[in-house]
Design a protein around this motif. Structure first.
Motif, PDB file in Angstrom:
ATOM      1  N   LYS A  79       0.771  -1.196   0.149  1.00 29.15           N
ATOM      2  CA  LYS A  79      -0.069   0.053   0.077  1.00 29.15           C
ATOM      3  C   LYS A  79       0.862   1.289  -0.047  1.00 29.15           C
ATOM      4  O   LYS A  79       1.590   1.599   1.047  1.00 29.15           O
ATOM      5  CB  LYS A  79      -1.019  -0.004   1.186  1.00 29.15           C
ATOM      6  N   PRO A  80       0.747   2.081  -0.890  1.00 33.28           N
ATOM      7  CA  PRO A  80       1.699   3.073  -0.960  1.00 33.28           C
ATOM      8  C   PRO A  80       0.970   4.415   0.055  1.00 33.28           C
ATOM      9  O   PRO A  80      -0.056   4.415   0.205  1.00 33.28           O
ATOM     10  CB  PRO A  80       1.291   3.842  -2.388  1.00 33.28           C
ATOM     11  N   ILE A  81       1.978   4.883   0.896  1.00 33.33           N
ATOM     12  CA  ILE A  81       1.424   5.906   1.788  1.00 33.33           C
ATOM     13  C   ILE A  81       1.973   7.273   1.464  1.00 33.33           C
ATOM     14  O   ILE A  81       3.634   7.238   1.171  1.00 33.33           O
ATOM     15  CB  ILE A  81       2.101   5.315   3.252  1.00 33.33           C
ATOM     16  N   GLU A  82       1.300   8.168   1.466  1.00 32.40           N
ATOM     17  CA  GLU A  82       1.918   9.383   0.967  1.00 32.40           C
ATOM     18  C   GLU A  82       2.612  10.130   2.153  1.00 32.40           C
ATOM     19  O   GLU A  82       2.679   9.539   3.531  1.00 32.40           O
ATOM     20  CB  GLU A  82       0.367  10.500   0.911  1.00 32.40           C
ATOM     21  N   VAL A  83       3.596  10.930   1.751  1.00 32.50           N
ATOM     22  CA  VAL A  83       4.293  11.629   2.599  1.00 32.50           C
ATOM     23  C   VAL A  83       3.701  12.134   3.937  1.00 32.50           C
ATOM     24  O   VAL A  83       4.305  11.884   5.131  1.00 32.50           O
ATOM     25  CB  VAL A  83       5.143  12.685   2.015  1.00 32.50           C
ATOM     26  N   LYS A  84       2.772  12.920   3.860  1.00 31.26           N
ATOM     27  CA  LYS A  84       2.245  13.560   4.796  1.00 31.26           C
ATOM     28  C   LYS A  84       1.519  12.532   5.937  1.00 31.26           C
ATOM     29  O   LYS A  84       1.814  12.662   7.232  1.00 31.26           O
ATOM     30  CB  LYS A  84       1.132  14.752   4.518  1.00 31.26           C
ATOM     31  N   ASP A  85       1.153  11.378   5.365  1.00 35.91           N
ATOM     32  CA  ASP A  85       0.714  10.347   6.392  1.00 35.91           C
ATOM     33  C   ASP A  85       1.821   9.509   7.131  1.00 35.91           C
ATOM     34  O   ASP A  85       1.688   9.248   8.248  1.00 35.91           O
ATOM     35  CB  ASP A  85      -0.133   9.397   5.541  1.00 35.91           C
ATOM     36  N   ILE A  86       2.917   9.439   6.320  1.00 35.43           N
ATOM     37  CA  ILE A  86       4.080   8.676   7.165  1.00 35.43           C
ATOM     38  C   ILE A  86       4.637   9.591   8.120  1.00 35.43           C
ATOM     39  O   ILE A  86       5.012   9.124   9.129  1.00 35.43           O
ATOM     40  CB  ILE A  86       5.119   8.345   5.988  1.00 35.43           C
ATOM     41  N   LYS A  87       4.718  11.110   7.866  1.00 31.95           N
ATOM     42  CA  LYS A  87       5.099  11.873   8.953  1.00 31.95           C
ATOM     43  C   LYS A  87       4.235  11.642  10.155  1.00 31.95           C
ATOM     44  O   LYS A  87       4.663  11.757  11.031  1.00 31.95           O
ATOM     45  CB  LYS A  87       4.921  13.388   8.196  1.00 31.95           C
ATOM     46  N   VAL A  99      11.050   2.394   2.894  1.00 27.88           N
ATOM     47  CA  VAL A  99      11.318   3.213   1.931  1.00 27.88           C
ATOM     48  C   VAL A  99      12.432   2.476   1.048  1.00 27.88           C
ATOM     49  O   VAL A  99      13.397   2.152   1.565  1.00 27.88           O
ATOM     50  CB  VAL A  99      12.453   4.460   2.545  1.00 27.88           C
ATOM     51  N   THR A 100      12.194   2.444  -0.217  1.00 27.34           N
ATOM     52  CA  THR A 100      12.809   1.517  -0.994  1.00 27.34           C
ATOM     53  C   THR A 100      13.100   2.129  -2.293  1.00 27.34           C
ATOM     54  O   THR A 100      12.519   3.254  -2.732  1.00 27.34           O
ATOM     55  CB  THR A 100      12.011   0.346  -1.439  1.00 27.34           C
ATOM     56  N   GLU A 101      14.020   1.278  -3.230  1.00 27.46           N
ATOM     57  CA  GLU A 101      14.184   2.018  -4.654  1.00 27.46           C
ATOM     58  C   GLU A 101      12.804   1.574  -5.352  1.00 27.46           C
ATOM     59  O   GLU A 101      12.305   0.638  -4.899  1.00 27.46           O
ATOM     60  CB  GLU A 101      15.309   1.203  -5.139  1.00 27.46           C
ATOM     61  N   LEU A 102      12.470   2.554  -5.992  1.00 26.19           N
ATOM     62  CA  LEU A 102      11.135   2.251  -6.996  1.00 26.19           C
ATOM     63  C   LEU A 102      11.065   0.916  -7.463  1.00 26.19           C
ATOM     64  O   LEU A 102      11.891   0.556  -8.385  1.00 26.19           O
ATOM     65  CB  LEU A 102      10.855   3.429  -7.803  1.00 26.19           C
ATOM     66  N   GLY A 103      10.117   0.300  -7.223  1.00 25.48           N
ATOM     67  CA  GLY A 103      10.039  -1.033  -8.011  1.00 25.48           C
ATOM     68  C   GLY A 103      10.336  -2.211  -7.183  1.00 25.48           C
ATOM     69  O   GLY A 103      10.087  -3.487  -7.513  1.00 25.48           O
ATOM     70  N   ARG A 104      10.871  -2.070  -5.861  1.00 25.27           N
ATOM     71  CA  ARG A 104      11.498  -3.078  -5.066  1.00 25.27           C
ATOM     72  C   ARG A 104      10.679  -3.073  -3.725  1.00 25.27           C
ATOM     73  O   ARG A 104      11.015  -4.066  -2.785  1.00 25.27           O
ATOM     74  CB  ARG A 104      12.998  -2.999  -4.790  1.00 25.27           C
ATOM     75  N   GLU A 105       9.516  -2.647  -3.829  1.00 24.41           N
ATOM     76  CA  GLU A 105       8.509  -2.802  -2.396  1.00 24.41           C
ATOM     77  C   GLU A 105       8.077  -4.175  -1.943  1.00 24.41           C
ATOM     78  O   GLU A 105       8.567  -4.773  -1.182  1.00 24.41           O
ATOM     79  CB  GLU A 105       7.513  -1.947  -2.791  1.00 24.41           C
ATOM     80  N   GLY A 145       2.782  -0.693   4.633  1.00 26.15           N
ATOM     81  CA  GLY A 145       2.816   0.138   3.443  1.00 26.15           C
ATOM     82  C   GLY A 145       4.206   0.618   3.380  1.00 26.15           C
ATOM     83  O   GLY A 145       5.213   0.399   3.890  1.00 26.15           O
ATOM     84  N   TYR A 146       4.466   1.406   2.160  1.00 25.68           N
ATOM     85  CA  TYR A 146       5.567   1.724   1.993  1.00 25.68           C
ATOM     86  C   TYR A 146       5.628   3.425   1.290  1.00 25.68           C
ATOM     87  O   TYR A 146       4.421   3.845   0.880  1.00 25.68           O
ATOM     88  CB  TYR A 146       6.169   1.108   0.552  1.00 25.68           C
ATOM     89  N   LEU A 147       6.695   4.177   1.338  1.00 24.82           N
ATOM     90  CA  LEU A 147       6.541   5.523   1.004  1.00 24.82           C
ATOM     91  C   LEU A 147       6.413   5.714  -0.450  1.00 24.82           C
ATOM     92  O   LEU A 147       7.124   5.665  -1.470  1.00 24.82           O
ATOM     93  CB  LEU A 147       8.070   6.247   1.151  1.00 24.82           C
ATOM     94  N   ALA A 148       5.145   6.203  -0.931  1.00 21.36           N
ATOM     95  CA  ALA A 148       4.808   6.390  -2.320  1.00 21.36           C
ATOM     96  C   ALA A 148       5.768   7.551  -2.867  1.00 21.36           C
ATOM     97  O   ALA A 148       5.972   8.586  -2.220  1.00 21.36           O
ATOM     98  CB  ALA A 148       3.210   7.101  -2.258  1.00 21.36           C
ATOM     99  N   GLY A 149       6.264   6.975  -3.998  1.00 17.59           N
ATOM    100  CA  GLY A 149       7.247   8.190  -4.733  1.00 17.59           C
ATOM    101  C   GLY A 149       8.495   8.036  -4.260  1.00 17.59           C
ATOM    102  O   GLY A 149       9.450   8.696  -4.995  1.00 17.59           O
TER     103      GLY A 149
END
Length: 469
Positions: free
Chosen positions: A258-266, A320-326, A343-347
């Motif tokens: 699940k991608p998690i937006e920056v503000k939600d991770i904060k 927090v991953t390289e894109l595509g390695r989640e 989840g993972y950091l979206a973008g």
């Protein structure tokens, strides 16, 4: 008969695929089982059995998911008491896989239920043994793991069992048998494993210290127990998961992808309920990371170090991953039972930067800079004690990474230099030190290898670690 070793380097783990006349068996599978199933489908074979050599400590096996997806029967050796449906073999019991046979040989010692499987081909010739953690190439399984989950066991009792298992069950077998162990060099299930992943039993009888002719029980126990280090803290937890069962990998991935937006991770960070696990390389992490995140790079012994350094197996993670390695990161976490990814950091980290949120960096230096700019700073080496004892910078302080938490008070209170062998472990240490407010150090790019090559620091004489066992 077809036998194939499926080796996973980052876990130093070997599973095995056996096939004969349209039937197949898998031995000691990892948790992601689709590749085993695909192999059987491609070969027009049906997976009939999943053989487990013992209740594994260093990884969560794929036996349950594999049995559920294929209808295969899970087989354990004598005395095993899994809390799910399985066939408990008798000592000497044989199983047909196509036109070949698999014979269960009870070899207690690493654990009580440890079992070696003798492979007999279509012509009735004994071909090899799948030895699990009973016999490695150059070593045997450590006898101090089962005692953490079974009452009244001691490493001494298990070592004596292993002595007799090897001499009465394994060593009488033919020298031309191929030994197929569950692990190779790098695994924490032994102390002296070879980089080779198969060998003949005859050569092991000649070269493996534990199979030495005329070795007494007392000598065996002494040599086996000498030099054992504390097993990783996650081992007993993995044993229990393998005994009791676990959530399916598909369910784990569904929750975690699940991608998690920056503000939600904060917000999650401020709440304190999750760990931000940054799986990027050490060099990339050092250039910028989310404050209080932990760096354990995916391109290394990732799962092992997560299990070693994060005590709570139920810990929730944001990746927090390289894109595509989640998904890759989630699968590798699941191999040691860490199923808490939410989840993972979206973008990726770039999204964090673009929002203008705070970033920390770690100063990396080249080894050649130590003598010119940091010669008066104490040096902390986070390699294993055996590595340090073999060779190190004179005057360096050794605090192995897996002892960092309990020895945090031993770190210098003034500026210091931090290194490991190549930079992977020292960046894990650096991220954990930053969490605890220790930020007055520099970390060496390339670690001890670079120090030896490019610095003028005095190095102790090399001592082969084998001489210290």
């Amino acid at each position: 008969m077809k036998i194939e070793q499926i080796y996973t380097n980052c876990m130093a783990h070997a599973a095995y695929y056996l096939e004969s006349n349209g039937e197949a068996a898998i031995f000691d599978p990892l948790r992601e089982v689709d590749d085993y199933i695909a192999k059987a489908v491609n070969n027009h074979a049906t997976i009939k059995y999943v053989f487990e050599t013992h209740f594994h400590a260093d990884f969560v096996s794929g036996h349950l998911d594999l049995a559920k997806k294929t209808g295969a029967i899970i087989v354990y050796g004598p005395t095993a008491k899994p809390q799910f449906e399985a066939l408990i073999a008798e000592d000497g019991q044989e199983f047909w896989v196509g036109n070949c046979r698999v014979k269960a040989i009870h070899t207690p010692g690493h654990t009580l239920e440890s079992t070696t499987y003798l492979l007999i081909d279509e012509l009735g010739k004994e071909h090899g043994i799948i030895s699990g953690d009973t016999l490695f190439i150059g070593d045997v399984g450590r006898p101090d793991l089962a005692q953490h989950v079974v009452a009244d066991l001691t490493e001494d009792k298990l070592a004596k069992m292993l002595y007799h298992s090897l001499r009465t069950k394994i060593m009488p077998l033919s020298d031309d048998l191929i030994v197929y162990p569950n692990h190779g060099a790098g695994s924490a299930c032994g102390k002296n494993m070879s980089k080779e992943t198969t060998d003949t039993l005859g050569n092991q009888k000649r070269t493996n210290y534990a199979l030495r002719a005329n070795m007494t029980e007392e000598e065996f126990v002494s040599e086996l127990l000498n030099g054992l280090t504390q097993p990783p803290g996650y081992f007993p937890k993995n044993v229990l998961l393998n005994i009791k069962g676990y959530e399916s990998l598909e369910s784990v991935l569904t929750k975690g992808k699940k991608p998690i937006e920056v503000k939600d991770i904060k917000d999650l960070i401020q709440d304190g309920s999750v760990i931000v696990l940054d799986t990027r390389s050490a060099a990339v992490f050092a250039d910028g990371f989310i404050p209080n995140s932990i760096n354990i790079g995916i391109d290394g012994n990732f799962a092992m170090w997560v299990g070693e350094m994060i005590e709570n197996i139920n810990q929730k993670f944001v990746l927090v991953t390289e894109l595509g390695r989640e998904e890759e990161c989630m699968i590798r976490l699941s191999r040691v039972g860490y199923d808490g990814t939410i989840g993972y950091l979206a973008g990726g980290f770039e999204a964090w930067i673009n929002e203008g949120f705070p970033v920390q960096t770690i100063k990396r230096i080249e080894a050649s800079e130590i003598t010119s700019h940091y010669s008066n700073w104490p040096i902390v080496d986070v390699r294993k004690k055996s590595e340090f004892d073999a060779e190190h910078v004179q005057g360096a302080i050794n605090i192995p990474l897996n002892q960092l938490y309990k020895r945090i008070h031993e770190f210098p209170t003034t500026n210091f230099v931090l290194h490991c062998a190549g930079g992977y472990r020292s960046m894990i240490a650096a991220s954990l030190l930053y969490q605890r407010g220790i930020q007055y150090f520099v970390e060496v790019n390339g670690g001890f290898s670079a120090i030896k090559e490019t610095s003028l620091l005095p190095i102790t004489d090399y001592v082969c670690p084998l001489t210290m066992l």
